[in-house]
Every structure is written in C-alpha cells, then in structure tokens.
Design an enzyme around this catalytic site. Structure first.
Site, short mmCIF file in Angstrom:
data_model
loop_
_atom_site.label_atom_id
_atom_site.label_comp_id
_atom_site.label_asym_id
_atom_site.label_seq_id
_atom_site.Cartn_x
_atom_site.Cartn_y
_atom_site.Cartn_z
N LYS A 159 2.62 -10.54 -3.95
CA LYS A 159 3.48 -9.45 -3.46
C LYS A 159 4.89 -9.98 -3.18
O LYS A 159 5.88 -9.30 -3.48
CB LYS A 159 2.87 -8.83 -2.21
N GLY B 63 -5.98 0.32 1.85
CA GLY B 63 -6.88 1.45 2.13
C GLY B 63 -6.72 2.53 1.08
O GLY B 63 -5.70 2.61 0.39
N GLY C 14 0.84 -1.22 0.00
CA GLY C 14 0.00 0.00 0.00
C GLY C 14 0.86 1.25 0.00
O GLY C 14 1.60 1.51 -0.95
P1 NAP Z 1 -12.39 -1.48 -6.48
O1 NAP Z 1 -12.78 -0.67 -5.31
O2 NAP Z 1 -13.16 -2.72 -6.78
O3 NAP Z 1 -12.44 -0.52 -7.78
C1 NAP Z 1 -12.29 -1.00 -9.08
C2 NAP Z 1 -12.67 0.14 -10.03
O4 NAP Z 1 -12.38 -0.26 -11.36
C3 NAP Z 1 -14.14 0.50 -9.98
O5 NAP Z 1 -14.30 1.88 -10.06
C4 NAP Z 1 -14.73 -0.17 -11.23
O6 NAP Z 1 -15.82 0.53 -11.79
C5 NAP Z 1 -13.54 -0.08 -12.17
N1 NAP Z 1 -13.53 -1.15 -13.17
C6 NAP Z 1 -13.38 -2.48 -12.95
N2 NAP Z 1 -13.40 -3.15 -14.12
C7 NAP Z 1 -13.55 -2.21 -15.09
C8 NAP Z 1 -13.65 -2.26 -16.48
N3 NAP Z 1 -13.60 -3.42 -17.12
N4 NAP Z 1 -13.80 -1.10 -17.16
C9 NAP Z 1 -13.85 0.08 -16.51
N5 NAP Z 1 -13.76 0.20 -15.18
C10 NAP Z 1 -13.62 -0.94 -14.48
O7 NAP Z 1 -10.86 -1.92 -6.39
P2 NAP Z 1 -9.70 -1.24 -5.54
O8 NAP Z 1 -9.76 -1.75 -4.14
O9 NAP Z 1 -9.67 0.21 -5.78
O10 NAP Z 1 -8.40 -1.95 -6.17
C11 NAP Z 1 -7.94 -1.60 -7.44
C12 NAP Z 1 -6.56 -2.20 -7.67
O11 NAP Z 1 -5.66 -1.73 -6.68
C13 NAP Z 1 -6.51 -3.73 -7.56
O12 NAP Z 1 -5.55 -4.21 -8.47
C14 NAP Z 1 -6.05 -3.97 -6.14
O13 NAP Z 1 -5.37 -5.20 -5.97
C15 NAP Z 1 -5.07 -2.83 -5.97
N6 NAP Z 1 -4.84 -2.40 -4.59
C16 NAP Z 1 -5.89 -2.18 -3.77
C17 NAP Z 1 -5.65 -1.73 -2.47
C18 NAP Z 1 -6.77 -1.47 -1.50
O14 NAP Z 1 -6.48 -1.20 -0.33
N7 NAP Z 1 -8.04 -1.55 -1.92
C19 NAP Z 1 -4.34 -1.51 -2.05
C20 NAP Z 1 -3.29 -1.74 -2.94
C21 NAP Z 1 -3.55 -2.18 -4.22
P3 NAP Z 1 -17.21 0.73 -10.99
O15 NAP Z 1 -16.87 1.58 -9.81
O16 NAP Z 1 -18.12 1.40 -11.95
O17 NAP Z 1 -17.64 -0.67 -10.59
N1 HSE Z 2 -6.16 -6.77 -0.44
C1 HSE Z 2 -4.89 -6.18 -0.19
C2 HSE Z 2 -4.55 -6.28 1.27
C3 HSE Z 2 -4.92 -4.74 -0.63
O1 HSE Z 2 -5.44 -6.56 2.06
O2 HSE Z 2 -3.40 -6.10 1.62
C4 HSE Z 2 -3.55 -4.12 -0.62
O3 HSE Z 2 -2.74 -4.68 -1.59
#
Ligand code: NAP
Ligand code: HSE
Length: 428
Positions: A207, A304, A136
């Site tokens: 990771k 987050g 993160g």
């Molecule tokens: P999320 O909340 O599910 O958001 C995904 C977003 O992508 C949504 O806005 C969705 O649209 C959009 N989307 C998905 N498929 C799409 C498509 N085919 N065309 C256009 N838009 C599309 O996911 P997130 O938690 O932000 O995570 C995103 C990435 O960051 C992932 O790879 C995850 O592993 C990584 N990550 C997440 C965190 C975390 O803490 N959450 C931390 C580090 C890394 P809608 O909103 O319209 O559904």
């Molecule tokens: N799902 C992941 C976690 C998000 O809980 O660590 C950050 O990469």
C-alpha cells in the site's frame, strides 16, 4: 448513442465481492441516477459455485472460469476482487485486450505490476481504477491524483493495515495475545488469504508503494521499502509504551528528502497525543503534508466487506461514467520516473529498547558509556523491575542514524552485564 445498460462482471465473490453485490442491491437505483445508465451485473467468477454466499445471488450468474467473464462481449467493466497476483495479472491483461475497463482492490497486484498494467491500459485507451487497494473505504488514490495534484507532497505517514491495527488495539485494550486477535480479524474478513502478509507488514508495504508512487511521482519497487511486521511486539512492550505516554502502531512512512525517498513500514511508539494513536481496530488513517495545502488527514474503515465495496463501487461508477459519456476522464496516470531510496542504515530514528541485565552496581553506567562512545544520546532510561539478580531496563534514545544505533546495540549485546536484548522498536 449513449449506452443505456453497462455490463459489469465480477471476478470473485468473497468478502469484497459480496459487499459489492450488497451495495448494488441496496443502492442500484441511486447509482443508476448518478451514472445515467443502468449497471447490470452479468457474470461472477468463483472457484466453487456450490458454496454458501454471504449475499443472495442468482446461481445462473456464477461461472467457474474467469474467461467466461473476461471474454463476454456484454461486459464492459471487469471487477477483479479475487486476489492473488499472477492469475489476477493475466485476467487484467485479458480484460484490457478485450476492451474492458478494470476495477481492482488488489494492492499486491498494483504495487508489483501497476506500472505495466497502467501502460497497457493507456495503450488500449482504457483505464484501471484501484481506489480500494489502499485504505479500504477511505478515499486516498483519487485525492492524491486529483485534489492534491498541485502540491509537492513532503511526507506521508499512516496506518494502512486494518488487520494489524485490529490486533494491536486488542492487545492494548483487552490484553489479548497476537494469535487470538488475528483469528478474530480473520473471522471479520479483514485479513489477507495469507495473513502473514498483514502480520509481517508486506500488505502495508504494497500500500505504501502505491501511495508513495502517486505522492512522490516515482516508480516504487516494493522491494526497496524497509519492512518489519508486528510479530515481535509483545504485550509487555505495549504496556511499557503506555506508561511512557505512547501507543504502538504499525506505520507506513514516506518522506521526500534531499537524499532521496525514505520508505519504511514498521511498528512504532507514537505519542498518545498524536492523532494516529487514537486510530483503533480496523480503522486506517493517513496523514499527508503538501507544500501548499499543509497537513491533511484521511480516516475511516480500512478493511471489511462494505467499506471496501464502497470504494470498489465508486470506481465502477467512475468507469461507467467514462463509458456513458465517452470521456477520457481516467487516463490521468502520471509518467513516473524512479527516484533514489535512502538505504535504511542512513535513515534516522529514535529507538525504544528493552533489555535484561545483571542487577548489580554499574550496569546503568556501562550502558550510558556504550551509548556515549557511539554518540547515541539517551532520552529516558528506566529500571522497570528486577528478580533473581536480573533487572529489566527500558530506554529511549534521541534521534540517531540507524547504522550508529545498530553499532551501539552490537556493543551493548556483548557487555558482560547484559543478559538479553528483548525488544527494539522505533519511536516517532
Ligand atoms: P476472499 O474473501 O478470499 O474472496 C476471494 C474470492 O475470489 C472468492 O469468492 C473466490 O471464490 C474467488 N476466487 C479466488 N480465486 C479464483 C479463481 N482463480 N477463479 C475464480 N474465482 C476465484 O478475498 P477478499 O477478502 O474479498 O479480497 C479480495 C481482494 O480484495 C484481495 O486482493 C484483497 O487484498 C483485496 N482487499 C480486501 C479487503 C478486505 O477487507 N477483505 C479490503 C481491501 C482490499 P470462492 O468463493 O469460490 O472460493
Ligand atoms: N488485509 C487488509 C487489511 C485488507 O487488513 O488492511 C484491506 O486492504
């Protein structure tokens, strides 16, 4: 002539994408000063443009088709924060073909296809920045690529999944069941779209693959990593571990040994005095040992919205500086060659074992004999409680080859005095 306005396009406006927008809204002026050019968010691709968003956004920025971002000549930097693998891979390829720099938070993508995509970036004289893919908001990729580049990294050990660390913390401190704590982690935006990736350790393994490839300058196939998740960890084991002076954590471990790389993700009992034992909730920490620097530890929020956006925005700033100053600061990927990975049966561990046995004389002796015959040395053996002729026994072994322990366990399971093997966890 220096580019005064640099166009940014987002793929995704979920937990991370919304955080990116918030950071830009909050710190846009300072970011402009740091880059020297204005960064302008020009388009954002989402699935559902009617959905309520966590951040205010002009509806005209939203598009339903990722190609409207990827093919926009006004966009210089594409930020992939939509997740998934295949579509994200195609999007990153298209962005590079169209001459754009790429920022991604997607560890599944980088662990599985990072080598191919980075080669494409190199060929296109562009770069992919992926600091947010591990830990993160914690700086890890850049320190490994730059600050620690002079070291031979001997080992790394860390808590790299916020969701499971949140779950284990809540199980330990509030006695919550795994499912309840997972629902909270999902509500807080830490969990992956498929939370089994967190719970079963795959997210941490991806990771580890990214970190280990940089740490050990090796191509890592995530399939070579031994992975065990936390679904087998019971509240009872957490309580017994505490009594014995340990915390239970999901650890990602990498070691460079004479036999090859040791790569593993599994829950483990870690002494309460170890710095990783104090890392709680969604916090992550990674402990590295380099031959010159010695031990270094990185700690912070591993998941987050805003913490992850902090790393994504730093990558956007780096990409923008590269564009503004027309310097090739990014093409620093090392040429990786594959290294052998030590198979699990040949690795070494200490083990915690909880089992149920008939409460009768000679049970301890039969256990001690079975372990003795297999040359597994015991560190602790305790009878925890008994009811209706059943005794619960907890024991901890000294370090032993995995294959030898597995053999001893097979013999013990077949002893007539043993009713069930209830838990096997590794001990650090
Ligand atoms: P999320 O909340 O599910 O958001 C995904 C977003 O992508 C949504 O806005 C969705 O649209 C959009 N989307 C998905 N498929 C799409 C498509 N085919 N065309 C256009 N838009 C599309 O996911 P997130 O938690 O932000 O995570 C995103 C990435 O960051 C992932 O790879 C995850 O592993 C990584 N990550 C997440 C965190 C975390 O803490 N959450 C931390 C580090 C890394 P809608 O909103 O319209 O559904
Ligand atoms: N799902 C992941 C976690 C998000 O809980 O660590 C950050 O990469």
């Amino acid at each position: 002539m220096k580019k005064e306005i640099i166009g940014v396009g987002l793929l995704g406006l979920g937990t991370v994408g919304s955080g990116v927008l918030q950071v830009f809204n909050r710190n846009g002026a300072a970011i402009r000063q740091k880059v020297g050019s204005k960064l302008e968010i020009r388009r954002i691709a989402v699935r559902d443009s009617q959905k309520d968003r966590a951040v205010a956004v002009s509806p005209e920025l939203l598009v339903n088709n990722v190609n409207h971002v990827l093919d926009d000549p006004q966009i210089d930097i594409v930020v992939e924060v939509m997740g998934g693998v295949e579509q994200a891979r195609l999007a990153v390829r298209r962005a590079l073909e169209n001459g754009k720099y790429v920022v991604t938070a997607n560890k599944d993508l980088m662990a599985q296809h990072g080598t191919e995509l980075l080669e494409r970036a190199r060929a296109a004289e562009r770069n992919i920045f992926y600091e947010a893919s591990v830990g993160g908001g914690i700086p890890l990729i850049r320190p490994l690529k730059h600050c620690l580049a002079a070291n031979r990294i001997i080992r790394l050990m860390g808590i790299v999944n916020g969701t499971t660390n949140y779950i284990l913390t809540q199980m330990t401190s509030a006695g919550k069941e795994l499912e309840e704590a997972l629902a909270e982690a999902q509500a807080l935006g830490f969990a992956e779209a498929d939370p089994s990736s967190d719970v079963e350790g795959r997210d941490a393994a991806y990771k580890l693959a990214i970190l280990a490839s940089l740490a050990f300058s090796s191509k890592i196939n995530p399939g070579d990593i031994f992975v065990e998740g936390i679904s087998g960890v019971k509240l009872r084991d957490i309580r017994y571990a505490q009594e014995l002076g340990y915390a239970v954590k999901l650890l990602a471990i990498g070691r460079d040994t004479a036999e090859g790389l040791v790569l593993r993700v599994h829950p483990a009992l870690i002494p309460l005095a170890h710095p990783l034992a104090a890392v709680s909730n969604e916090f992550n920490a990674v402990f590295l040992e380099g031959d010159a620097v010695g031990e270094v530890m990185f700690y912070g929020r591993g998941a987050g919205s805003l913490p992850t956006a902090s790393a994504v925005c730093a990558d956007i700033i780096d990409a923008a500086r590269t564009i503004r100053h027309e310097v090739d600061n990014g093409i620093v990927e090392i040429t990786f060659s594959p290294r052998p990975v030590v198979p699990l049966p040949k690795q070494f561990s200490s083990f915690y074992l909880r089992l149920k046995a008939k409460d009768q004389p000679g049970v301890f002796a039969s256990l001690a004999t079975a372990f003795g015959d297999a040359r597994v040395s015991l560190d602790m053996i305790i009878q925890k409680r008994s009811d209706a002729q059943t005794a619960e026994i907890v024991l901890v072994t000294h370090e032993v080859e995995e294959a030898r322990f597995a053999g001893a366990l097979e013999v013990i399971s077949a002893l007539p005095t043993i009713r069930s093997i209830n838990s096997v966890l590794r001990v650090i």
